[in-house]
Scaffold this active site. Structure first.
Site, mmCIF file in Angstrom:
data_model
loop_
_atom_site.group_PDB
_atom_site.id
_atom_site.type_symbol
_atom_site.label_atom_id
_atom_site.label_comp_id
_atom_site.label_asym_id
_atom_site.label_seq_id
_atom_site.Cartn_x
_atom_site.Cartn_y
_atom_site.Cartn_z
ATOM 1 N N GLY A 1 55.049 17.456 -26.530
ATOM 2 C CA GLY A 1 55.590 17.888 -25.055
ATOM 3 C C GLY A 1 54.285 18.333 -24.359
ATOM 4 O O GLY A 1 53.114 18.626 -24.849
ATOM 5 N N HIS B 1 55.902 27.092 -19.987
ATOM 6 C CA HIS B 1 54.656 26.498 -19.407
ATOM 7 C C HIS B 1 55.163 26.643 -18.036
ATOM 8 O O HIS B 1 54.280 27.308 -17.309
ATOM 9 C CB HIS B 1 54.196 25.325 -19.826
ATOM 10 C CG HIS B 1 53.329 25.209 -21.188
ATOM 11 N ND1 HIS B 1 52.295 25.756 -21.158
ATOM 12 C CD2 HIS B 1 53.792 24.575 -22.310
ATOM 13 C CE1 HIS B 1 51.633 25.640 -22.122
ATOM 14 N NE2 HIS B 1 52.513 24.731 -23.093
ATOM 15 N N CYS C 1 50.098 24.009 -29.214
ATOM 16 C CA CYS C 1 49.880 23.936 -27.857
ATOM 17 C C CYS C 1 48.734 23.174 -27.838
ATOM 18 O O CYS C 1 47.596 23.741 -28.122
ATOM 19 C CB CYS C 1 50.098 25.303 -27.139
ATOM 20 S SG CYS C 1 49.971 24.803 -25.069
ATOM 21 N N LEU C 2 48.874 22.039 -26.731
ATOM 22 C CA LEU C 2 47.576 21.419 -26.394
ATOM 23 C C LEU C 2 46.473 21.969 -25.565
ATOM 24 O O LEU C 2 45.518 21.765 -25.613
ATOM 25 C CB LEU C 2 48.106 20.121 -25.757
ATOM 26 C CG LEU C 2 48.711 19.013 -26.482
ATOM 27 C CD1 LEU C 2 49.222 17.969 -25.487
ATOM 28 C CD2 LEU C 2 47.989 18.605 -27.653
ATOM 29 N N HIS D 1 59.493 25.768 -25.257
ATOM 30 C CA HIS D 1 58.137 25.931 -25.004
ATOM 31 C C HIS D 1 57.675 25.278 -23.538
ATOM 32 O O HIS D 1 56.845 26.034 -23.017
ATOM 33 C CB HIS D 1 57.293 25.312 -26.431
ATOM 34 C CG HIS D 1 55.769 25.353 -26.207
ATOM 35 N ND1 HIS D 1 54.899 25.839 -27.086
ATOM 36 C CD2 HIS D 1 54.939 24.803 -25.380
ATOM 37 C CE1 HIS D 1 53.808 25.592 -27.175
ATOM 38 N NE2 HIS D 1 53.835 25.019 -25.933
ATOM 39 N N GLU D 2 58.066 24.148 -23.332
ATOM 40 C CA GLU D 2 57.561 23.536 -22.323
ATOM 41 C C GLU D 2 58.104 24.196 -20.751
ATOM 42 O O GLU D 2 57.542 24.330 -19.804
ATOM 43 C CB GLU D 2 57.942 21.909 -22.096
ATOM 44 C CG GLU D 2 57.665 21.355 -23.611
ATOM 45 C CD GLU D 2 55.951 21.374 -23.828
ATOM 46 O OE1 GLU D 2 55.384 21.629 -22.806
ATOM 47 O OE2 GLU D 2 55.685 21.274 -24.901
ATOM 48 N N GLN E 1 50.041 22.403 -17.597
ATOM 49 C CA GLN E 1 48.885 21.900 -18.384
ATOM 50 C C GLN E 1 47.991 20.804 -18.088
ATOM 51 O O GLN E 1 46.690 20.454 -18.415
ATOM 52 C CB GLN E 1 49.354 21.399 -19.819
ATOM 53 C CG GLN E 1 50.162 22.671 -20.385
ATOM 54 C CD GLN E 1 50.585 22.066 -21.615
ATOM 55 O OE1 GLN E 1 51.735 21.531 -21.788
ATOM 56 N NE2 GLN E 1 50.119 22.226 -23.041
HETATM 57 NI NI NI Z 1 52.226 24.164 -24.904
#
Ligand code: NI
Length: 174
Positions: free
Chosen positions: A47, A143, A97-98, A139-140, A52
């Site tokens: 995701g 963000h 998370c990236l 989660h996204e 991000q």
């Molecule tokens: Ni994330």
């Protein structure tokens, strides 16, 4: 061939910003979705939200299908996603998370949700998600609201994770 974006990491302040809705899904938004998918697959991740990649519009992409090499991709692209229903039942799952590389923690969320959004064609769509996809979409969407999974942890755990990322960056491992 889509270009790749650079994924920002904590403590970049853009990750704490609230992203703004898109007026419509036009060619520019579709190009962004394509590039976000390419960036996500390349990472690799399941995701990615606009914040991000330093963009502050309400766009996210996901694909939980590619668990194994060769699995067919089933990307989901969303603009202006909105949770319209969530279950009372709770699910606990380990998240990463990236933007918080190599760090994982258990996060508690509603087990299932229904999400309304605009799809890649700009049409209104709805997704009912449970399990991993439910955690992923929540989660996204977090963000897009400037919220990270570590915000659900105790400040002790959160600070430990932030220090570990800082250390990794200093060692130039990232
Ligand atoms: Ni994330």
């Amino acid at each position: 061939m889509s270009k790749n974006y650079t994924i920002i990491t904590v403590p970049d302040p853009l990750l704490k910003q609230v992203a703004q809705p898109v007026a419509r899904v036009d060619e520019a938004v579709r190009t962004q979705m394509d590039a976000m998918l390419a960036t996500m697959y390349n990472a690799p991740g399941i995701g990615l939200a606009a914040n991000q990649v330093s963009l502050l519009n309400r766009v996210l992409v996901m694909d939980i299908s590619r668990r194994e090499e060769g699995d067919e991709a089933t990307p989901i692209c969303m603009a202006n996603p909105e949770i319209v229903w969530e279950s009372e039942e709770i699910s606990v799952m380990e998240e990463g998370c990236l933007s918080i590389p190599r760090q994982y923690a258990e996060v508690e969320r509603p087990a299932s949700v229904r999400v309304k959004y605009l799809d890649y064609e700009g049409k209104e769509a709805e997704l009912k998600a449970e399990g991993l996809l439910s955690h992923c979409v929540q989660h996204e969407i977090d963000h897009l609201n400037g919220v990270l999974f570590i915000d659900y942890l105790s400040s002790l755990k959160r600070n430990m994770i932030l220090r570990r990322v800082e250390k990794l960056k200093k060692q130039a491992v990232l």
